[in-house]
Design an enzyme around this catalytic site. Structure first.
Site, PDB file in Angstrom:
ATOM      1  N   HIS A   1       0.874  -1.164   0.000  1.00  0.00           N
ATOM      2  CA  HIS A   1       0.000   0.000   0.000  1.00  0.00           C
ATOM      3  C   HIS A   1       0.922   1.229   0.000  1.00  0.00           C
ATOM      4  O   HIS A   1       2.013   1.184   0.573  1.00  0.00           O
ATOM      5  CB  HIS A   1      -0.852  -0.034   1.277  1.00  0.00           C
TER       6      HIS A   1
ATOM      7  N   ASP B   1       3.088  -3.778   7.942  1.00  0.00           N
ATOM      8  CA  ASP B   1       1.775  -3.142   7.814  1.00  0.00           C
ATOM      9  C   ASP B   1       0.721  -4.215   8.077  1.00  0.00           C
ATOM     10  O   ASP B   1       0.506  -5.101   7.253  1.00  0.00           O
ATOM     11  CB  ASP B   1       1.647  -2.565   6.398  1.00  0.00           C
TER      12      ASP B   1
ATOM     13  N   GLN C   1      -4.484  -4.980   7.027  1.00  0.00           N
ATOM     14  CA  GLN C   1      -5.415  -5.935   6.424  1.00  0.00           C
ATOM     15  C   GLN C   1      -5.369  -7.293   7.118  1.00  0.00           C
ATOM     16  O   GLN C   1      -6.089  -8.209   6.709  1.00  0.00           O
ATOM     17  CB  GLN C   1      -5.090  -6.121   4.934  1.00  0.00           C
TER      18      GLN C   1
ATOM     19  N   LYS D   1     -10.756  -0.587  10.392  1.00  0.00           N
ATOM     20  CA  LYS D   1     -10.922  -1.762   9.537  1.00  0.00           C
ATOM     21  C   LYS D   1     -11.327  -2.990  10.354  1.00  0.00           C
ATOM     22  O   LYS D   1     -11.532  -4.069   9.789  1.00  0.00           O
ATOM     23  CB  LYS D   1      -9.624  -2.054   8.785  1.00  0.00           C
TER      24      LYS D   1
ATOM     25  N   CYS E   1      -4.620   2.386  -3.771  1.00  0.00           N
ATOM     26  CA  CYS E   1      -3.361   2.905  -3.228  1.00  0.00           C
ATOM     27  C   CYS E   1      -2.228   1.894  -3.383  1.00  0.00           C
ATOM     28  O   CYS E   1      -1.358   1.783  -2.509  1.00  0.00           O
ATOM     29  CB  CYS E   1      -3.500   3.342  -1.761  1.00  0.00           C
TER      30      CYS E   1
END
Lengths: 433, 132
Positions: free
Chosen positions: A149, A226, A229, A252, A390
């Site tokens: 991302h 990251d 997700q 999220k 993104c």
């Protein structure tokens, strides 16, 4: 774990379409019932209940989280960490209790290692600015990946530009997985930092973070992950993963606009603050300032209490339902959705096929732009994202400017995916392709 | 919705008018809509302060590409000042459908890239954000 057999899934009912006999599978969650916890999913939009398939962008919020936010405003709100009156103490207690919840959620070794931020993007920027700018310099190599991302890529471009460090990338295979050979090619370089995502937001690829972290440490580098997700959808144990930094976004995972950054305490101690101001200092004179202890050193300003409490309520909510069950539920839905979409001529799916993937179905329809796909799906009450997500380098790898993306979460049912497939049929009819 | 993708819009999308390149363009520009990745390039042949010919090239959603195709017919024979004055009303009149602000951005890519080709700054002055 439920996996499709040679003839499909273990079966309950037959649905949707004559052109193929895809059976609706059962999953470990009663998603139709979970859906009742989410007021927005029970409210008609344009005369239809929404089939919300955009949780990878942002998830919806259950009543339990909304109630927690209302409750803190109605019973416990005041400036955190500042007031000596009872309401202020209550506010501080609830804020710090939220940190304890998130600490347990990530299985961090200490609450000192959990910093509240706005979102994963801010967490990753914190590492880039507070660690990268201080400890990287000319000759050092930063490794990122082609699937990142932009929030785990652009900050490292900035760090490279400002420090003179070199930024190199792990490439993608045509399955949309990290090319481990291209990682090995970097073994001889003076790698100081490796930045990689846990789960790709545009391809659904799941990376072996523990292996990447081991590789980074073997080469004398720190590993920044990251987790935006991943954390909403699977059990995350930062100690087991072995990464040095791990960033997540509460919005999220059923929470409000709030995130957290996990960082190894010794690294956080060595770093300077990202943002400075009130609350993050120990002593300020006109000549200079000393920093507060962890984690407050990285949290200037009056903290967002209701967001933190909502974030913790969200962590409690998904933990109570069970992240293993959520993960398995999504695995079944993903395989089902993949089967439905891949059976439609002219539909192209990206990323590795099930079961080695997360619940993110990124696809194109031949002859139709992703934006038009999403617009027609909206007319069917199906909410999907359209765009580059993104992740422009990943899009470029597959020579597309945009995809449509359907992503599943704990409240999605096979019915949502049936509506998606029926909507894609309508897209094809409308455009005559 | 079926109205949204009405026949003439899909026709312009699939068979864009004035698509390709000019032999001797006197002005050109490229634009993108970062939101959805629409790309559009324009070439103009301007003589005596009048647009003699125009070509668009791009890839993107049906709205952005159909709007460019429709506007390409409009700008031929117009003076530079008239092209500069084109705005959302003109594009919406050509498309014949109402658009949400997000999709209006797609539709306005063509007039925006025309302005840039004429040496003006790209701007979003026609975008009005209203709550639904």
């Amino acid at each position: 774990m439920l996996r499709p057999g040679p003839l499909g899934f273990g079966l309950r009912r037959r649905v949707y379409t004559e052109r193929m006999a895809v059976e609706a599978p059962t999953t470990p969650l009663d998603a139709a019932r979970i859906k009742l916890d989410f007021p927005i999913l029970m409210r008609e939009v344009n005369g239809m209940l929404p089939a919300y398939l955009d949780s990878a962008a942002s998830s919806q919020k259950p009543r339990q989280v909304i109630d927690a936010i209302v409750d803190v405003y109605e019973t416990s709100y005041a400036a955190v960490h500042r007031a000596v009156y009872t309401l202020g103490e209550r506010a501080t207690e609830r804020y710090e209790a939220a940190r304890d919840t998130v600490t347990a959620f990530l299985n961090a070794a200490s609450r000192r290692e959990v910093i509240f931020v706005r979102n994963a993007t801010e967490g990753l920027n914190l590492v880039a600015y507070a660690y990268g700018l201080k400890f990287l310099g000319p000759g050092d190599v930063i490794v990122s990946t082609e699937m990142e991302h932009h929030s785990n890529l652009v900050p490292w471009q900035e760090v490279a530009r400002r420090t003179g460090a070199e930024l190199r990338y792990v490439r993608l295979t045509d399955r949309g997985e990290l090319d481990t050979e291209s990682l090995e090619e970097l073994a001889g370089a003076d790698v100081k930092l490796v930045a990689a995502t846990h789960v790709s937001n545009s391809l659904g690829t799941v990376n072996d973070v523990a292996a990447i972290a081991r590789w980074a440490h073997d080469h004398g580098a720190v590993m920044v992950c990251d987790g935006a997700q991943a954390a909403p959808h699977r059990v995350v144990d930062v100690q087991a993963l072995g990464c040095d930094f791990y960033a997540i976004s509460g919005h999220k995972m059923c929470g409000p606009g709030m995130g957290a950054l996990y960082g190894r305490a010794d690294l956080l101690e060595a770093m300077d603050p990202f943002l400075t101001g009130g609350g993050q200092i120990a002593k300020v004179t006109l000549e200079g300032t000393t920093w507060n202890e962890l984690p407050y050193k990285f949290e200037p300003g009056v903290p967002p209490l209701a967001e933190a409490v909502g974030f913790a309520a969200a962590a409690d909510y998904v933990t109570r339902i069970g992240l293993e069950a959520i993960h398995e539920h999504e695995q079944v839905l993903t395989a089902y959705g993949w089967e439905l979409l891949s059976a439609i001529p002219g539909v192209n799916l990206f990323g590795p096929p099930p079961p080695d993937r997360a619940g993110i179905l990124s696809f194109t329809v031949d002859g139709v732009h992703a934006h038009d796909v999403a617009q027609i799906l909206d007319a069917e009450g199906v909410c999907v994202r359209a765009g580059h997500h993104c992740t422009q380098p990943a899009m470029r790898h597959f020579d597309v400017v945009a995809t449509s993306r359907a992503s599943v979460y704990l409240y999605n049912t096979t019915d949502d995916l049936d509506r998606l497939a029926a909507g894609v049929d309508r897209v094809k009819r409308t455009f005559g392709v | 919705m079926d109205d949204f993708y009405r026949e003439n819009i899909l026709d312009h999308y699939k068979n864009p008018r004035n698509s390709g390149h000019l032999d001797h363009p006197t002005a050109s520009a490229e634009g993108v809509n970062p939101l959805c990745g629409d790309e559009l390039a324009v070439e103009l042949e301007i003589e005596d302060d009048t647009v003699q010919d125009v070509r668009f090239n791009g890839r993107g959603c049906a709205i952005s590409q159909a709007a460019a195709s429709m506007i390409s017919d409009v700008v031929k024979g117009k003076t530079v000042a008239e092209v500069r004055a084109l705005g959302s009303e003109d594009v919406l009149e050509e498309l014949g459908i109402p658009l949400s602000p997000i999709r209006l951005k797609c539709a306005l890519l063509s007039v925006n890239v025309l302005r840039v080709a004429l040496g003006d700054a790209s701007d979003d002055r026609d975008l009005e954000w209203k709550s639904a």
